[in-house]
Design a protein around this motif. Sequence first.
Motif, PDB file in Angstrom:
ATOM      1  N   ALA A  44       0.775  -1.215   0.130  1.00  0.00           N
ATOM      2  CA  ALA A  44       0.116  -0.068   0.030  1.00  0.00           C
ATOM      3  C   ALA A  44       0.931   1.304  -0.252  1.00  0.00           C
ATOM      4  CB  ALA A  44      -0.979   0.019   1.271  1.00  0.00           C
ATOM      5  N   LEU A  45       1.705   1.105   0.806  1.00  0.00           N
ATOM      6  CA  LEU A  45       2.675   2.511   0.886  1.00  0.00           C
ATOM      7  C   LEU A  45       3.706   2.770  -0.464  1.00  0.00           C
ATOM      8  CD1 LEU A  45       4.286   2.040   4.248  1.00  0.00           C
ATOM      9  CD2 LEU A  45       2.536   3.791   3.631  1.00  0.00           C
ATOM     10  N   VAL A  46       4.067   1.641  -1.138  1.00  0.00           N
ATOM     11  CA  VAL A  46       4.881   1.739  -2.127  1.00  0.00           C
ATOM     12  C   VAL A  46       3.943   2.198  -3.428  1.00  0.00           C
ATOM     13  CG1 VAL A  46       6.156   0.500  -4.053  1.00  0.00           C
ATOM     14  CG2 VAL A  46       6.713   0.361  -1.604  1.00  0.00           C
ATOM     15  N   LEU A  47       2.938   1.704  -3.483  1.00  0.00           N
ATOM     16  CA  LEU A  47       1.995   2.004  -4.509  1.00  0.00           C
ATOM     17  C   LEU A  47       1.372   3.281  -4.313  1.00  0.00           C
ATOM     18  CD1 LEU A  47       0.100  -1.402  -4.908  1.00  0.00           C
ATOM     19  CD2 LEU A  47       1.730  -0.400  -6.667  1.00  0.00           C
ATOM     20  N   ALA A  48       0.828   3.921  -3.128  1.00  0.00           N
ATOM     21  CA  ALA A  48       0.463   4.980  -2.937  1.00  0.00           C
ATOM     22  C   ALA A  48       1.646   6.261  -3.220  1.00  0.00           C
ATOM     23  CB  ALA A  48      -0.030   5.026  -1.556  1.00  0.00           C
ATOM     24  N   ALA A  52       1.097   9.017  -6.218  1.00  0.00           N
ATOM     25  CA  ALA A  52       1.251  10.578  -5.652  1.00  0.00           C
ATOM     26  C   ALA A  52       2.389  11.098  -6.438  1.00  0.00           C
ATOM     27  CB  ALA A  52       1.814  10.403  -4.180  1.00  0.00           C
ATOM     28  N   LEU A  53       3.487  10.480  -6.835  1.00  0.00           N
ATOM     29  CA  LEU A  53       4.586  10.901  -7.676  1.00  0.00           C
ATOM     30  C   LEU A  53       3.935  11.320  -9.244  1.00  0.00           C
ATOM     31  CD1 LEU A  53       7.774   8.722  -6.504  1.00  0.00           C
ATOM     32  CD2 LEU A  53       7.171  11.501  -6.201  1.00  0.00           C
ATOM     33  N   ARG A  54       3.035  10.451  -9.460  1.00  0.00           N
ATOM     34  CA  ARG A  54       2.567  10.474 -10.975  1.00  0.00           C
ATOM     35  C   ARG A  54       1.304  11.573 -10.865  1.00  0.00           C
ATOM     36  NH1 ARG A  54      -0.490   5.479 -13.569  1.00  0.00           N
ATOM     37  NH2 ARG A  54      -2.261   6.342 -12.148  1.00  0.00           N
ATOM     38  N   GLY A  55       1.109  12.126  -9.790  1.00  0.00           N
ATOM     39  CA  GLY A  55      -0.003  13.083  -9.542  1.00  0.00           C
ATOM     40  C   GLY A  55      -1.223  12.735  -9.972  1.00  0.00           C
ATOM     41  N   GLY A  56      -1.497  11.324  -9.439  1.00  0.00           N
ATOM     42  CA  GLY A  56      -2.927  10.501  -9.888  1.00  0.00           C
ATOM     43  C   GLY A  56      -3.776  10.796  -8.516  1.00  0.00           C
ATOM     44  N   HIS A  57      -4.801   9.894  -8.691  1.00  0.00           N
ATOM     45  CA  HIS A  57      -5.909   9.690  -7.572  1.00  0.00           C
ATOM     46  C   HIS A  57      -6.044   8.255  -7.256  1.00  0.00           C
ATOM     47  CE1 HIS A  57      -9.518  10.141  -5.295  1.00  0.00           C
ATOM     48  NE2 HIS A  57     -10.220   9.356  -6.080  1.00  0.00           N
ATOM     49  N   ILE A  58      -6.094   7.921  -6.033  1.00  0.00           N
ATOM     50  CA  ILE A  58      -6.426   6.632  -5.514  1.00  0.00           C
ATOM     51  C   ILE A  58      -7.994   6.449  -5.339  1.00  0.00           C
ATOM     52  CG2 ILE A  58      -5.886   5.015  -3.804  1.00  0.00           C
ATOM     53  CD1 ILE A  58      -3.079   6.005  -3.304  1.00  0.00           C
ATOM     54  N   GLY A 172      -5.610   1.684  -9.033  1.00  0.00           N
ATOM     55  CA  GLY A 172      -6.602   0.530  -8.677  1.00  0.00           C
ATOM     56  C   GLY A 172      -5.876  -0.344  -7.903  1.00  0.00           C
ATOM     57  N   THR A 173      -4.664  -0.733  -8.107  1.00  0.00           N
ATOM     58  CA  THR A 173      -4.010  -1.802  -7.259  1.00  0.00           C
ATOM     59  C   THR A 173      -3.716  -1.243  -5.980  1.00  0.00           C
ATOM     60  OG1 THR A 173      -2.871  -2.869  -9.264  1.00  0.00           O
ATOM     61  CG2 THR A 173      -2.090  -3.275  -6.916  1.00  0.00           C
ATOM     62  N   ALA A 174      -3.260   0.088  -5.854  1.00  0.00           N
ATOM     63  CA  ALA A 174      -2.952   0.896  -4.835  1.00  0.00           C
ATOM     64  C   ALA A 174      -4.383   1.003  -3.786  1.00  0.00           C
ATOM     65  CB  ALA A 174      -2.623   2.331  -5.085  1.00  0.00           C
ATOM     66  N   ALA A 175      -5.302   1.342  -4.391  1.00  0.00           N
ATOM     67  CA  ALA A 175      -6.473   1.475  -3.574  1.00  0.00           C
ATOM     68  C   ALA A 175      -6.875   0.063  -3.182  1.00  0.00           C
ATOM     69  CB  ALA A 175      -7.881   2.011  -4.382  1.00  0.00           C
ATOM     70  N   ASN A 176      -7.021  -1.052  -3.744  1.00  0.00           N
ATOM     71  CA  ASN A 176      -6.954  -2.338  -3.341  1.00  0.00           C
ATOM     72  C   ASN A 176      -6.244  -2.759  -1.950  1.00  0.00           C
ATOM     73  OD1 ASN A 176      -9.136  -3.187  -5.071  1.00  0.00           O
ATOM     74  ND2 ASN A 176      -7.507  -3.949  -6.811  1.00  0.00           N
ATOM     75  N   PHE A 177      -4.903  -2.586  -2.083  1.00  0.00           N
ATOM     76  CA  PHE A 177      -3.780  -2.738  -0.927  1.00  0.00           C
ATOM     77  C   PHE A 177      -4.339  -1.906   0.363  1.00  0.00           C
ATOM     78  CE2 PHE A 177      -1.483  -4.967  -3.951  1.00  0.00           C
ATOM     79  CZ  PHE A 177      -0.586  -5.995  -3.134  1.00  0.00           C
ATOM     80  N   ILE A 178      -4.747  -0.570   0.079  1.00  0.00           N
ATOM     81  CA  ILE A 178      -5.246   0.262   1.200  1.00  0.00           C
ATOM     82  C   ILE A 178      -6.237  -0.179   1.781  1.00  0.00           C
ATOM     83  CG2 ILE A 178      -5.989   2.726   1.559  1.00  0.00           C
ATOM     84  CD1 ILE A 178      -3.995   3.723  -0.555  1.00  0.00           C
ATOM     85  N   VAL A 179      -7.365  -0.420   1.121  1.00  0.00           N
ATOM     86  CA  VAL A 179      -8.577  -1.041   1.524  1.00  0.00           C
ATOM     87  C   VAL A 179      -8.613  -2.472   2.445  1.00  0.00           C
ATOM     88  CG1 VAL A 179     -11.091  -1.601   1.304  1.00  0.00           C
ATOM     89  CG2 VAL A 179     -10.037   0.394  -0.005  1.00  0.00           C
ATOM     90  N   ALA A 180      -7.633  -3.154   1.809  1.00  0.00           N
ATOM     91  CA  ALA A 180      -7.548  -4.679   2.228  1.00  0.00           C
ATOM     92  C   ALA A 180      -6.557  -4.751   3.667  1.00  0.00           C
ATOM     93  CB  ALA A 180      -6.716  -5.219   1.225  1.00  0.00           C
TER      94      ALA A 180
END
Length: 280
Positions: A44-48, A52-58, A172-180
Amino acid sequence: MRLFLLTTLIMCAFAANSILNRLAIDSGASDPAGFAVIRVLSGALVLAALVALRGGHIPVVNRRRVVGAGSLSLYMIGFSVAYLTLDAGLGALILFGVVQITMFSIGALAGSAPTLRQISGAGIALGGLAIVLWPAGTVQVEPLGASLMTVAGIGWALYSIAGRSEPDALSGTAANFIVALPVTGIALFLLGSNWQMSPLGYGLAALSGGVTSGLGYALWYRVVPQLSPAVAAVVQLSVPVIAITAGVILLAEVPSSRLLLGAGFVLGGIALAVLRRNRG
């Protein structure tokens, strides 16, 4: 060729997960539950950070998380607890067998039924995997462990299928890890898991979560829409063989005739299922 290389890289990442998990737990550096929680946290930390570096939204609050994060949690929980009572080889065989059946069934219901070649190839590859993984001596299948591994297999199959409709693989993968993360942690705590982690255990779990799981799963979500459910299922049968082969190479062990025979069947079955026959 690019799709083949990416898929091969992903399978190697999945195999590395198995190796890291085995190193941590077999050495006593980590318990299964602690490894799972740190693995999800690191991912979750690495993907988030990458999003963030890409300026995207989770997209944490999204209906896709019901299946995506829910199935990831099922896989992590079932996989972690099952190995407390289940032989490692037999557990992997149950896991990948269930993944095959589930993904083939979902594909058929969705209008992408596997062909006879794909079914035959999956059968041959699964048979080869049984040759490689079947425990020596008397086999005792612990019902609870087998049930939990079945749940893990269903969870991973659903997670893979969910990736076919994920619009942004990384976020999408980042969000999955954060919620999981909280779901997995709370479930393992309620199941009575003990937290026993050494510095080495933390390091191996963080490497597994941040690199081979987090980045590997994100790449899988990018590739899986380009594969049919049947092909996506069958290629994963290579993971245990890759993991065992890597262990032989790293430990300078002599591969057994059983390993060579089983690996031949696995690779042959995958080739039968994946490669298209030229006409004319």
